[in-house]
Design a protein around this motif. Structure first.
Motif, short mmCIF file in Angstrom:
data_model
loop_
_atom_site.label_atom_id
_atom_site.label_comp_id
_atom_site.label_asym_id
_atom_site.label_seq_id
_atom_site.Cartn_x
_atom_site.Cartn_y
_atom_site.Cartn_z
N ASP A 217 -31.33 -17.76 5.88
CA ASP A 217 -32.46 -17.88 4.96
C ASP A 217 -32.14 -18.96 3.91
OD1 ASP A 217 -34.88 -17.11 3.57
OD2 ASP A 217 -33.58 -16.20 2.06
N ASN B 85 -27.95 -10.46 -2.16
CA ASN B 85 -28.80 -11.27 -1.29
C ASN B 85 -27.99 -11.79 -0.11
OD1 ASN B 85 -30.92 -12.80 -0.46
ND2 ASN B 85 -30.90 -14.22 -2.20
N ALA C 289 -33.37 -4.41 -0.44
CA ALA C 289 -34.02 -5.13 0.66
C ALA C 289 -34.34 -6.58 0.34
CB ALA C 289 -35.29 -4.38 1.08
N MET C 290 -33.41 -7.27 -0.34
CA MET C 290 -33.61 -8.71 -0.57
C MET C 290 -33.27 -9.48 0.69
SD MET C 290 -32.35 -10.04 -4.26
CE MET C 290 -32.98 -11.71 -4.03
N ASN D 247 -29.23 -21.01 -0.80
CA ASN D 247 -29.25 -21.80 -2.02
C ASN D 247 -28.72 -20.99 -3.21
OD1 ASN D 247 -29.97 -23.95 -3.75
ND2 ASN D 247 -31.93 -22.93 -4.22
N GLN D 248 -29.12 -19.73 -3.27
CA GLN D 248 -28.69 -18.87 -4.37
C GLN D 248 -27.18 -18.60 -4.30
OE1 GLN D 248 -30.74 -15.04 -4.72
NE2 GLN D 248 -31.63 -15.79 -6.62
N ALA E 276 -25.34 -21.69 -5.30
CA ALA E 276 -25.42 -21.91 -6.76
C ALA E 276 -24.35 -21.08 -7.46
CB ALA E 276 -26.81 -21.53 -7.27
N SER F 90 -31.84 -17.79 0.18
CA SER F 90 -30.64 -16.98 -0.07
C SER F 90 -29.41 -17.88 -0.08
CB SER F 90 -30.47 -15.92 1.02
OG SER F 90 -31.61 -15.12 1.11
#
Lengths: 198, 464
Positions: free
Chosen positions: B76, B64, B410-411, B81-82, B85, B79
């Motif tokens: 984004d 991502n 395609a994330m 945030n991920q 994390a 993204s």
């Protein structure tokens, strides 16, 4: 952490007679950005349910009010593709507790079992009978009896045994998960690790 | 009793056998990325347990991530945030973390081998189905779900029924222009996408022995596309040469000790498999897919099969052709294309960029084609620069991006627009895989290069 236990489920079912339904259809990658396990049901089969302008695709079965229930009946080789557990989460979160097919992809099947969705593998002819019964009468109920490992088309004499290993069966019936088990054998694991060559 | 390579590695990792149930399998190496790990870490927190062996887990950000301007903040918010994390979780539990911009960053299945995390005879898992890639080193490597990621973090074990065993043997000589990708697409077209479900595959024969480690990785990577849990190739001197002196490979006395185990890693004479397939290298041509699963592949010179000749699922077959905008019986050669993507854990290694360069060198990109060249890792990107490939790409009017999974799934922003055709060196041509409505044609780097130059499906042998 336990999940809902699964013993006997009686419900009408949603037919999806498409083969090789892959995890990118179940939940497209662009909806995998969450860091918590919630809301995935909204995007279950996203691109089959909605057009790109978010309008509803009326011809897709989940948008057809005739069909409902907590059992999804899919075509052969259901769940192929990615290991994303999000696919199983989306199915669960939408409200399904059981998926029936004549064949499941490995990782998808494991993922379902790990979160309390029961994958029931039936013969191709029994699967055809289920589709036929649902298309004859959308209210047709299926009964999944996990302790007996039996799936039946209600109000008919049609039923079939299904396979599940006894460990997973016990887990599903009691709502246990694997970590509880693994955690209980931590000292064995530690001893094993200390002798590991790699 | 004679044992297969798979038996030897699996059986030596069983901590406990549960009667009528799965095996408790010890996992040597665990790789994690930003997409399938956050909920596993939440699970640990909810249970108030920690990571048992943080030194056995490795984190990289790849699925991502943007492939342009990685030095700038990710725009984004989801993204971002991920990615945050993953970094936070890795730091909190003491897991090595190669995030965006880190010099060791790249696609998890590209960096694992590059730094010697991937080793012969190891059990390797990751929350990603293409973990099968690492089988190229004689490891048992496969993709797992997030619940299992949590199990490995908490206990270094997962519970798995032992798969059945399949051997695929290909002997003989390969035709000109045939790459490891073509070998894999050929096998999948013969076995279908579910032909190896429930099995773990061993690849045997001269064709696989002669492949480079990169080529073996491409083949093993695609094992999952025929439903197999994974695929593996017995380690040989090429394997040991490749892993020598990498950061995480054993050295000195440790190496001598480990080598004793590695030297046992072959299939004994007379060992039995549950299923066997034999093919000849000469049967394989450059391949391309025409439908919406990786089993729908044909020799690039052939026509799209007719629905009446398809064994099962005729309706699904017709639906698939309809999505692709193709008709049965049509020839693939000459079909116009819009995008070319070279990259991914399947074909994002240096050998793939060398192959791509071998055709585009001295030529120009077709003006109708948008091309995304995405290296699998920083190390691959460096090699592209050091070997002079970047100059070749620039001269041919191609632009090199920064590492990541990119348009394979395609994330990020690298999405093929609706209705457009992309010749892609990645691994899946499912509906919408490369963006909603995108139409994917899976192929080798040579076929991708030929398409990028001519703007249409072209037999690469005409340009070699």
């Amino acid at each position: 952490m336990s999940y809902d236990s699964f013993k006997v489920l009686k419900s009408s079912a949603v037919p999806l007679p498409i083969e090789n339904v892959d995890t990118d259809q179940i939940i497209p990658a662009r909806f995998l950005k969450a860091t918590e396990r919630k809301g995935f049901g909204d995007n279950l089969f996203r691109d089959w349910r909605f057009n790109q302008d978010n309008s509803i695709k009326n011809d897709f079965v989940l948008n057809n009010p005739t069909y409902s229930g907590s059992i999804l009946v899919g075509g052969n080789n259901f769940g192929s593709g990615s290991s994303r557990e999000h696919a199983a989460w989306a199915i669960y979160d939408y409200g399904f507790r059981c998926v029936v097919s004549s064949f499941f992809a490995d990782i998808f099947k494991n993922n379902c079992l790990n979160i309390g969705v029961l994958p029931v593998e039936v013969s191709q002819s029994f699967l055809n009978n289920i589709f036929e019964a649902i298309y004859n009468d959308a209210k047709t109920e299926l009964k999944i009896d996990l302790p007996k490992q039996l799936i039946s088309i209600c109000d008919s004499k049609n039923s079939e045994k299904f396979e599940i290993n006894s460990y997973k069966k016990e887990n599903m019936i009691n709502g246990y998960d694997d970590i509880d088990y693994l955690y209980s054998m931590k000292s064995d694991i530690k001893e094993f690790e200390s002798k590991s060559p790699l | 009793m004679a044992k297969t390579l798979f038996d030897k590695v699996w059986d030596s990792h069983v901590v406990r056998r549960i009667k009528n149930g799965p095996d408790v399998l010890f996992i040597d190496r665990h790789m994690i990325h930003e997409v399938t790990s956050p909920v596993a870490f939440l699970g640990l927190k909810n249970r108030r347990v920690s990571v048992l062996y943080p030194e056995r887990t490795f984190a990289t950000a790849d699925h991502n991530t943007p492939t342009k301007n990685q030095h700038l903040p990710v725009t984004d918010p989801e993204s971002k945030n991920q990615l945050e994390a993953l970094e936070k979780n890795a730091n909190e539990y003491g897991i090595s973390y190669w995030g965006l911009g880190h010099k060791k960053n790249g696609i998890v299945h590209v960096v694992g081998p590059e730094y010697g995390i991937t080793q012969p005879g190891a059990t390797i898992v990751c929350g990603d189905s293409h973990t099968s890639t690492h089988g190229a080193f004689g490891a048992i490597a496969f993709g797992i779900g997030t619940s299992e990621v949590e199990m490995v973090l908490a206990t270094q074990c997962i519970m798995q029924p032992k798969p059945k065993k399949m051997r695929i043997t290909i002997d003989g000589k390969l035709n000109n222009g045939v790459t490891p990708k073509d070998i894999a697409l050929f096998i999948i077209s013969k076995l279908t996408t579910s032909g190896a479900t429930g099995y773990f595959v061993e690849y045997h024969g001269k064709v696989f022995r002669e492949l480079s480690m990169e080529g073996r990785m491409t083949v093993c990577n695609l094992s999952i596309e025929m439903g197999a849990r994974g695929g593996m190739i017995a380690p040989d001197c090429k394997t040991f040469e490749y892993i020598k002196n990498r950061e995480f490979t054993p050295k000195g006395d440790d190496l001598l000790k480990t080598k004793k185990y590695w030297d046992t890693l072959y299939t004994d004479k007379g060992a039995k498999f549950d299923k066997e397939f034999f093919f000849k290298g000469s049967e394989i041509d450059p391949m391309i897919t025409f439908g919406t699963n990786p089993g729908m592949g044909i020799s690039i010179t052939k026509s799209i099969p007719k629905a009446k000749d398809v064994d099962n699922g005729k309706l699904t077959y017709i639906k698939s052709l309809d999505y692709m905008g193709y008709k049965e019986g049509e020839s693939m050669i000459g079909k116009p294309i819009d995008y070319v993507f070279i990259g991914s854990c399947t074909n994002g290694r240096i050998e793939d960029f060398r192959a791509f360069a071998s055709i585009v060198s001295g030529r120009k990109r077709s003006k109708n084609v948008t091309a995304w060249l995405v290296p699998g890792s920083h190390k691959v990107m460096e090699a592209i620069k050091n070997e002079g490939l970047l100059e070749i790409f620039k001269d041919a009017e191609f632009e090199l991006r920064e590492p990541g999974c990119s348009a394979c799934l395609a994330m990020n922003d690298d999405k093929i627009p609706p209705g457009k055709y992309a010749v892609s060196t990645s691994n899946r041509n499912f509906e919408g895989r490369q963006g909603p409505g995108a139409r994917t044609l899976l192929a080798s780097p040579l076929v991708a290069a030929a398409a990028a130059i001519t703007g249409k499906i072209t037999d690469p042998r005409s340009l070699i």
